[in-house]
Enzyme design. Structure first.
Site, PDB file in Angstrom:
ATOM      1  N   LYS A 181       0.879  -1.180   0.000  1.00 26.18           N
ATOM      2  CA  LYS A 181       0.000   0.000   0.000  1.00 26.18           C
ATOM      3  C   LYS A 181       0.914   1.226   0.000  1.00 26.18           C
ATOM      4  O   LYS A 181       1.515   1.572   1.010  1.00 26.18           O
ATOM      5  CB  LYS A 181      -0.907  -0.029   1.224  1.00 26.18           C
ATOM      6  CG  LYS A 181      -1.503   1.302   1.690  1.00 26.18           C
ATOM      7  CD  LYS A 181      -2.408   1.961   0.669  1.00 26.18           C
ATOM      8  CE  LYS A 181      -3.035   3.213   1.293  1.00 26.18           C
ATOM      9  NZ  LYS A 181      -2.087   4.349   1.467  1.00 26.18           N
ATOM     10  N   GLU A 256       8.236   1.327  12.104  1.00 24.86           N
ATOM     11  CA  GLU A 256       9.321   2.318  12.123  1.00 24.86           C
ATOM     12  C   GLU A 256       8.649   3.680  12.051  1.00 24.86           C
ATOM     13  O   GLU A 256       8.063   4.046  11.039  1.00 24.86           O
ATOM     14  CB  GLU A 256      10.258   2.092  10.932  1.00 24.86           C
ATOM     15  CG  GLU A 256      11.593   2.800  11.095  1.00 24.86           C
ATOM     16  CD  GLU A 256      11.570   4.224  10.565  1.00 24.86           C
ATOM     17  OE1 GLU A 256      11.483   5.147  11.410  1.00 24.86           O
ATOM     18  OE2 GLU A 256      11.632   4.412   9.356  1.00 24.86           O
ATOM     19  N   CYS A 289      12.793  11.314   9.030  1.00 27.38           N
ATOM     20  CA  CYS A 289      12.596  10.871  10.411  1.00 27.38           C
ATOM     21  C   CYS A 289      13.909  10.783  11.175  1.00 27.38           C
ATOM     22  O   CYS A 289      13.931  10.898  12.406  1.00 27.38           O
ATOM     23  CB  CYS A 289      11.863   9.534  10.444  1.00 27.38           C
ATOM     24  SG  CYS A 289      12.757   8.186   9.618  1.00 27.38           S
ATOM     25  N   GLU A 386       7.216  15.676  16.852  1.00 35.33           N
ATOM     26  CA  GLU A 386       7.848  15.707  15.536  1.00 35.33           C
ATOM     27  C   GLU A 386       7.142  16.705  14.629  1.00 35.33           C
ATOM     28  O   GLU A 386       5.927  16.641  14.443  1.00 35.33           O
ATOM     29  CB  GLU A 386       7.804  14.312  14.911  1.00 35.33           C
ATOM     30  CG  GLU A 386       8.554  14.213  13.598  1.00 35.33           C
ATOM     31  CD  GLU A 386       8.547  12.797  13.041  1.00 35.33           C
ATOM     32  OE1 GLU A 386       9.615  12.349  12.583  1.00 35.33           O
ATOM     33  OE2 GLU A 386       7.487  12.155  13.057  1.00 35.33           O
TER      34      GLU A 386
END
Length: 491
Positions: A181, A256, A289, A386
């Site tokens: 996906k 992750e 990230c 974040e």
């Protein structure tokens, strides 16, 4: 019925799914715009519940024969898969640059070569996972890494090609079949991957691509009890939702997730080297990230470090990611632009000092200025959450213990950077609670090494043998060395 091919940067690409070795269109579609100039690239098929079901069924059927092959027999398929990526190298570069705003130079010199290596490396590594004997006094143990089954792979928009191949390599090499996906904001290189799989002769159903929105297509995929594994890279809120869906079926997940990594500059650091590396945190418009977005600098050197960093930042070229001189490109989507700006505005309202940047860059609507905020508190939102944009924060420390406390003072634990005299910096790095720390460097990634985070930054490790431990069912076949006599005393 297939949809007409899209023409993106002069390259044809299918807007449809790839299921069971065939292109499959949907009546439902969604718009795809380029972050470079907000130009409409076309409409892409959005996967329905029926199409997700068909893809999983195709993967289930293909698993019977694909898993029966040995690693030696699967390797030629995967080598040809990597070859096909190489044949379309420039198409991958152009598509992802236009689709996701990634620097074209980075695609050519980093991402596409790495994508090919991801497939080749894990195909080769799988050869080492043949039966591993362990001898004990009582028995001969045969440890096997057996294919798990159908794997769902869900990738993010900031590195769609690299992360798709990073997961596909070990999943396919170990004998699983896959339903990918791709990210709804950047699906085109995943579609091109399907063309590579088809051209390589990968059997129908071994690799499937179903596009769509997370709340519809993604929800149907991760909630299916026929899955054997789910591998996801993305945000913490989405990971919680995936884990809940997978948990109801006891499907193992590899997650992750985000990062709020510290970038520690010790008093004995090479300040120019540290500042040059810190400027790299703005690359990909901060949509990385791994980036060390929290600058933690010893109070004795902070003024010199900031002045040096400013010099490096002022030289950054912001603009069209397809131009060779560009170092900072666009934010992926206007929703993300608004999110990044919201963080900056709230931080300044809470008392943060803007040292540079803030707001949009004049180059275009989806371009943000590289930003540095000082006078922030450890509890502030801008420090704890974040941002995923070109925004760094600056804090100071007086000693090593304070540096470590600040570094470890968030709920994230993906990575980190520590600059200083090598022995000193290594000692500090070992005290930082993250999945990895780069000492006097940044971005070194070896496929044989483990990768992943702790706390809210993820669950599990990828890379080398760790990838196979996740994508395989590890089995111990125990053969006794002496005739066995059943007894209730045996355990």
């Amino acid at each position: 019925m297939r949809s007409p091919l899209l023409d993106v940067a002069g390259y044809p690409v299918s807007p449809d799914h790839y299921i069971g070795g065939q292109r499959v269109a949907s009546t439902e579609t969604f718009e795809l715009q380029s972050p470079i100039d907000q130009r409409l690239l076309g409409r892409v098929s959005a996967g329905t519940a029926a199409q997700v079901d068909t893809a999983i069924s195709a993967a289930q059927q293909a698993f019977l024969s694909w898993s029966a092959l040995t690693a030696v027999e699967r390797k030629p398929y995967l080598d040809r898969f990597a070859d096909e990526i190489g044949k379309r190298a420039e198409a991958f570069c152009q598509l992802e640059s236009v689709d996701a705003g990634v620097l074209l130079s980075r695609m050519r010199h980093g991402v596409v070569p790495r994508a090919m290596l991801n497939i080749r490396y894990f195909a080769e590594h799988a050869l080492k996972l043949q039966e591993q004997p362990i001898d004990t006094e009582q028995a001969h143990h045969i440890v096997r890494h057996d294919p798990a089954g159908v794997v769902a792979i869900i990738t993010p928009w900031n590195a769609p090609l690299m992360l798709a191949t990073w997961k596909l390599g070990p999943a396919l090499a170990s004998g699983n079949t896959v339903v990918l996906k791709p990210p709804e904001w950047a699906p085109l290189t995943s579609s091109l991957l399907a063309d590579c799989a088809h051209a390589s002769g990968l059997p129908p159903g071994v690799f499937n691509v179903v596009q769509g929105l997370g709340a519809q297509t993604g929800a149907k995929l991760v909630g299916d009890p026929r899955l054997a594994r789910i591998s996801f890279t993305g945000s913490v809120p989405t990971a919680r939702w995936i884990a809940q869906a997978a948990g109801s079926n006891l499907v193992p997940c590899s997650l992750e997730l985000g990062g709020k990594s510290p970038f520690i500059v010790l008093e004995d650091a090479d300040l120019d080297a540290a500042a040059a590396t810190a400027a790299l945190m703005y690359r990909n418009a901060g949509q990385v990230c791994l980036a060390g977005t929290r600058l933690l600098v010893h109070a004795a050197v902070v003024d010199r470090f900031v002045a040096t960093l400013r010099g490096h930042v002022e030289k950054l070229h912001i603009g069209d990611p397809r131009e060779a001189q560009t170092e900072v490109g666009p934010i992926i989507h206007m929703r993300q632009v608004e999110r990044v700006d919201g963080f900056v505005q709230r931080a300044m309202a809470a008392g943060a000092t803007l040292l540079w940047g803030g707001g949009k860059h004049p180059f275009g609507e989806q371009y943000c200025q590289p930003t540095l905020l000082a006078n922030v508190q450890q509890s502030d939102e801008i420090v704890q959450n974040e941002v995923f944009g070109p925004v760094l924060t600056l804090q100071t420390f007086a000693n090593d213990d304070e540096a470590v406390a600040l570094a470890n003072g968030t709920d994230y634990g993906l990575g980190g950077v520590c600059y200083g005299e090598a022995v000193h910096a290594t000692a500090i790095a070992q005290r930082v609670r993250t999945g990895f720390v780069w000492v006097n460097s940044f971005g070194i990634r070896d496929l044989v090494a483990p990768f992943g985070g702790i706390k809210r930054s993820g669950v599990g490790r990828e890379g080398g043998a760790w990838s196979f431990d996740f994508f395989c069912d590890v089995k111990d076949v125990v053969v006794p060395k002496q005739p066995f006599r059943a007894s209730f005393s045996h355990r």
